[in-house]
Motif scaffolding. Structure first.
Motif, PDB file in Angstrom:
ATOM      1  N   ALA A  62       0.848  -1.191   0.000  1.00  0.00           N
ATOM      2  CA  ALA A  62       0.000   0.000   0.000  1.00  0.00           C
ATOM      3  C   ALA A  62       0.878   1.233   0.000  1.00  0.00           C
ATOM      4  CB  ALA A  62      -0.936   0.013   1.208  1.00  0.00           C
ATOM      5  N   VAL A  63       0.446   2.265  -0.709  1.00  0.00           N
ATOM      6  CA  VAL A  63       1.213   3.499  -0.761  1.00  0.00           C
ATOM      7  C   VAL A  63       1.065   4.241   0.563  1.00  0.00           C
ATOM      8  CG1 VAL A  63      -0.683   4.842  -1.767  1.00  0.00           C
ATOM      9  CG2 VAL A  63       1.668   5.582  -2.122  1.00  0.00           C
ATOM     10  N   ASP A  64       2.152   4.790   1.038  1.00  0.00           N
ATOM     11  CA  ASP A  64       2.149   5.530   2.304  1.00  0.00           C
ATOM     12  C   ASP A  64       1.927   7.008   2.000  1.00  0.00           C
ATOM     13  OD1 ASP A  64       2.375   6.335   4.880  1.00  0.00           O
ATOM     14  OD2 ASP A  64       4.515   5.901   5.109  1.00  0.00           O
ATOM     15  N   HIS A  65       0.653   7.392   1.832  1.00  0.00           N
ATOM     16  CA  HIS A  65       0.309   8.771   1.490  1.00  0.00           C
ATOM     17  C   HIS A  65      -1.083   9.075   2.019  1.00  0.00           C
ATOM     18  CE1 HIS A  65      -0.514  12.370  -0.944  1.00  0.00           C
ATOM     19  NE2 HIS A  65       0.799  12.466  -1.091  1.00  0.00           N
ATOM     20  N   PRO A  66      -1.330  10.288   2.527  1.00  0.00           N
ATOM     21  CA  PRO A  66      -2.658  10.631   3.046  1.00  0.00           C
ATOM     22  C   PRO A  66      -3.763  10.464   2.013  1.00  0.00           C
ATOM     23  CG  PRO A  66      -1.051  12.293   3.685  1.00  0.00           C
ATOM     24  CD  PRO A  66      -0.368  11.393   2.719  1.00  0.00           C
ATOM     25  N   ASP A  67      -3.440  10.713   0.736  1.00  0.00           N
ATOM     26  CA  ASP A  67      -4.394  10.529  -0.349  1.00  0.00           C
ATOM     27  C   ASP A  67      -3.867   9.403  -1.239  1.00  0.00           C
ATOM     28  OD1 ASP A  67      -6.029  10.609  -2.551  1.00  0.00           O
ATOM     29  OD2 ASP A  67      -5.951  12.788  -2.793  1.00  0.00           O
ATOM     30  N   PRO A  68      -4.335   8.153  -1.028  1.00  0.00           N
ATOM     31  CA  PRO A  68      -3.777   7.017  -1.776  1.00  0.00           C
ATOM     32  C   PRO A  68      -3.828   7.193  -3.288  1.00  0.00           C
ATOM     33  CG  PRO A  68      -5.149   6.248   0.028  1.00  0.00           C
ATOM     34  CD  PRO A  68      -5.347   7.729  -0.055  1.00  0.00           C
ATOM     35  N   ALA A  69      -4.946   7.740  -3.822  1.00  0.00           N
ATOM     36  CA  ALA A  69      -5.052   7.913  -5.273  1.00  0.00           C
ATOM     37  C   ALA A  69      -3.947   8.840  -5.783  1.00  0.00           C
ATOM     38  CB  ALA A  69      -6.434   8.470  -5.632  1.00  0.00           C
ATOM     39  N   LEU A  70      -3.733   9.950  -5.075  1.00  0.00           N
ATOM     40  CA  LEU A  70      -2.657  10.866  -5.450  1.00  0.00           C
ATOM     41  C   LEU A  70      -1.305  10.201  -5.283  1.00  0.00           C
ATOM     42  CD1 LEU A  70      -1.478  13.604  -6.207  1.00  0.00           C
ATOM     43  CD2 LEU A  70      -1.780  14.327  -3.824  1.00  0.00           C
ATOM     44  N   GLY A  71      -1.156   9.418  -4.211  1.00  0.00           N
ATOM     45  CA  GLY A  71       0.114   8.743  -3.976  1.00  0.00           C
ATOM     46  C   GLY A  71       0.503   7.819  -5.114  1.00  0.00           C
ATOM     47  N   TYR A  72      -0.464   7.051  -5.639  1.00  0.00           N
ATOM     48  CA  TYR A  72      -0.167   6.152  -6.755  1.00  0.00           C
ATOM     49  C   TYR A  72       0.124   6.928  -8.033  1.00  0.00           C
ATOM     50  CZ  TYR A  72      -1.339   1.980  -4.077  1.00  0.00           C
ATOM     51  OH  TYR A  72      -1.338   0.977  -3.142  1.00  0.00           O
ATOM     52  N   GLU A  73      -0.526   8.074  -8.208  1.00  0.00           N
ATOM     53  CA  GLU A  73      -0.221   8.907  -9.374  1.00  0.00           C
ATOM     54  C   GLU A  73       1.201   9.470  -9.288  1.00  0.00           C
ATOM     55  OE1 GLU A  73      -3.229  11.871  -9.628  1.00  0.00           O
ATOM     56  OE2 GLU A  73      -4.771  10.482 -10.371  1.00  0.00           O
ATOM     57  N   LEU A  74       1.606   9.849  -8.088  1.00  0.00           N
ATOM     58  CA  LEU A  74       2.980  10.325  -7.904  1.00  0.00           C
ATOM     59  C   LEU A  74       3.981   9.216  -8.204  1.00  0.00           C
ATOM     60  CD1 LEU A  74       2.557  12.410  -4.616  1.00  0.00           C
ATOM     61  CD2 LEU A  74       2.774  13.285  -6.947  1.00  0.00           C
ATOM     62  N   LEU A  75       3.676   7.998  -7.769  1.00  0.00           N
ATOM     63  CA  LEU A  75       4.552   6.863  -8.048  1.00  0.00           C
ATOM     64  C   LEU A  75       4.614   6.584  -9.547  1.00  0.00           C
ATOM     65  CD1 LEU A  75       3.676   4.338  -5.188  1.00  0.00           C
ATOM     66  CD2 LEU A  75       5.866   5.494  -5.544  1.00  0.00           C
ATOM     67  N   ALA A  76       3.444   6.640 -10.202  1.00  0.00           N
ATOM     68  CA  ALA A  76       3.412   6.384 -11.645  1.00  0.00           C
ATOM     69  C   ALA A  76       4.279   7.386 -12.398  1.00  0.00           C
ATOM     70  CB  ALA A  76       1.967   6.437 -12.149  1.00  0.00           C
ATOM     71  N   GLU A  77       4.214   8.655 -12.015  1.00  0.00           N
ATOM     72  CA  GLU A  77       5.040   9.672 -12.660  1.00  0.00           C
ATOM     73  C   GLU A  77       6.518   9.446 -12.365  1.00  0.00           C
ATOM     74  OE1 GLU A  77       6.621  12.977 -14.540  1.00  0.00           O
ATOM     75  OE2 GLU A  77       4.726  11.889 -14.809  1.00  0.00           O
ATOM     76  N   ALA A  78       6.830   9.044 -11.150  1.00  0.00           N
ATOM     77  CA  ALA A  78       8.232   8.862 -10.753  1.00  0.00           C
ATOM     78  C   ALA A  78       8.899   7.707 -11.480  1.00  0.00           C
ATOM     79  CB  ALA A  78       8.327   8.662  -9.245  1.00  0.00           C
ATOM     80  N   VAL A  79       8.129   6.678 -11.840  1.00  0.00           N
ATOM     81  CA  VAL A  79       8.718   5.517 -12.520  1.00  0.00           C
ATOM     82  C   VAL A  79       8.424   5.516 -14.014  1.00  0.00           C
ATOM     83  CG1 VAL A  79       8.572   4.116 -10.426  1.00  0.00           C
ATOM     84  CG2 VAL A  79       6.721   3.998 -12.106  1.00  0.00           C
ATOM     85  N   GLY A  80       7.826   6.574 -14.521  1.00  0.00           N
ATOM     86  CA  GLY A  80       7.568   6.657 -15.953  1.00  0.00           C
ATOM     87  C   GLY A  80       6.497   5.706 -16.437  1.00  0.00           C
ATOM     88  N   ALA A  81       5.511   5.392 -15.581  1.00  0.00           N
ATOM     89  CA  ALA A  81       4.448   4.453 -15.953  1.00  0.00           C
ATOM     90  C   ALA A  81       3.367   5.150 -16.762  1.00  0.00           C
ATOM     91  CB  ALA A  81       3.839   3.825 -14.703  1.00  0.00           C
ATOM     92  N   ASP A  82       2.857   4.462 -17.780  1.00  0.00           N
ATOM     93  CA  ASP A  82       1.774   5.000 -18.596  1.00  0.00           C
ATOM     94  C   ASP A  82       0.401   4.554 -18.107  1.00  0.00           C
ATOM     95  OD1 ASP A  82       3.628   6.231 -20.204  1.00  0.00           O
ATOM     96  OD2 ASP A  82       3.678   4.616 -21.684  1.00  0.00           O
ATOM     97  N   ASN A  83       0.362   3.539 -17.257  1.00  0.00           N
ATOM     98  CA  ASN A  83      -0.921   3.029 -16.792  1.00  0.00           C
ATOM     99  C   ASN A  83      -0.752   2.322 -15.458  1.00  0.00           C
ATOM    100  OD1 ASN A  83      -0.279   0.058 -17.439  1.00  0.00           O
ATOM    101  ND2 ASN A  83       0.002   1.046 -19.432  1.00  0.00           N
TER     102      ASN A  83
END
Length: 218
Positions: A62-83
């Motif tokens: 699980a992402v360690d972020h107050p807003d999980p949806a935002l947390g996963y979006e931040l992770l996706a951007e950080a690793v260059g994920a398209d989906n």
């Protein structure tokens, strides 16, 4: 081995009798560190929870972020994920890198994640290579530890061979990443140009068709 994490600055702290006065070099280094942190992407960490299910050990991520949806979006951007599918696969791969026995170590997973994000991957190929590089690096350190703990020369030599192979693989991965990022770009560096009397030097990009030398080049 126990690694003490970097302490977080407390909002309020008890006064110290003789507080440390940073030197000029320490202050400059601190400022450089802050500047580098400000230029990086925000990357939340992952939480790992281990549980039992039918006699099997299950790792829940699980992402360690107050807003999980935002947390996963931040992770996706950080690793260059398209989906989301690629992001989920990347996190699962990092969990495998951090797995020892049937336990996924949270600290190792976040360390591997930080290595991938530190490469600032621009697409999913770079992210995948980054995961492999993290896996090889951690395996290299484990081989070094096993070599130091070896009780016989045979075991020591076996771990030393593994360490050498892993180290060479890591170097090859770095070169592969450099080649991929260059996109096949080739540069020709002219160190010296001699111009004969009556000749003319051309400064700029010169293209020769068909790879056949021009008359003046012969």
């Amino acid at each position: 081995m126990t690694v003490v994490p970097m302490p977080k600055r407390a909002k309020t702290a008890n006064p110290v009798a003789n507080p440390h006065e940073p030197t000029a070099r320490e202050t400059a280094s601190q400022a450089a560190y802050k500047k580098r942190r400000e230029s990086t992407r925000p990357v939340p960490q992952m939480k790992v929870s281990m549980s039992e299910d039918g006699g099997k050990r299950i790792a829940s991520l699980a992402v360690d972020h107050p807003d999980p949806a935002l947390g996963y979006e931040l992770l996706a951007e950080a690793v260059g994920a398209d989906n989301g599918t690629f992001l989920a696969g990347t996190l699962d791969s990092l969990a495998k890198v951090a797995q020892v026995g049937n336990v996924v170590r949270e600290g190792d997973m976040n360390y591997a994640l930080s290595m991938v994000c530190g490469l600032r991957p621009k697409d999913q190929i770079e992210a995948t290579l980054g995961v492999q590089m993290a896996a090889i690096h951690i395996a290299t350190m484990n081989s070094a530890m096993c070599m130091g703990e070896a009780k016989t020369w045979e075991l020591r030599e076996a771990h030393e061979r593994a360490l050498n192979r892993l180290s060479r693989t890591y170097v090859a991965q770095i070169e592969a990443l450099k080649r991929y990022r260059s996109k096949g770009e080739q540069r020709v560096i002219v160190e010296r140009v001699n111009v004969e009397k009556g000749g003319q030097a051309i400064v700029g990009n010169v293209a020769h068709g068909g790879g056949v030398a021009e008359e003046n080049d012969r």
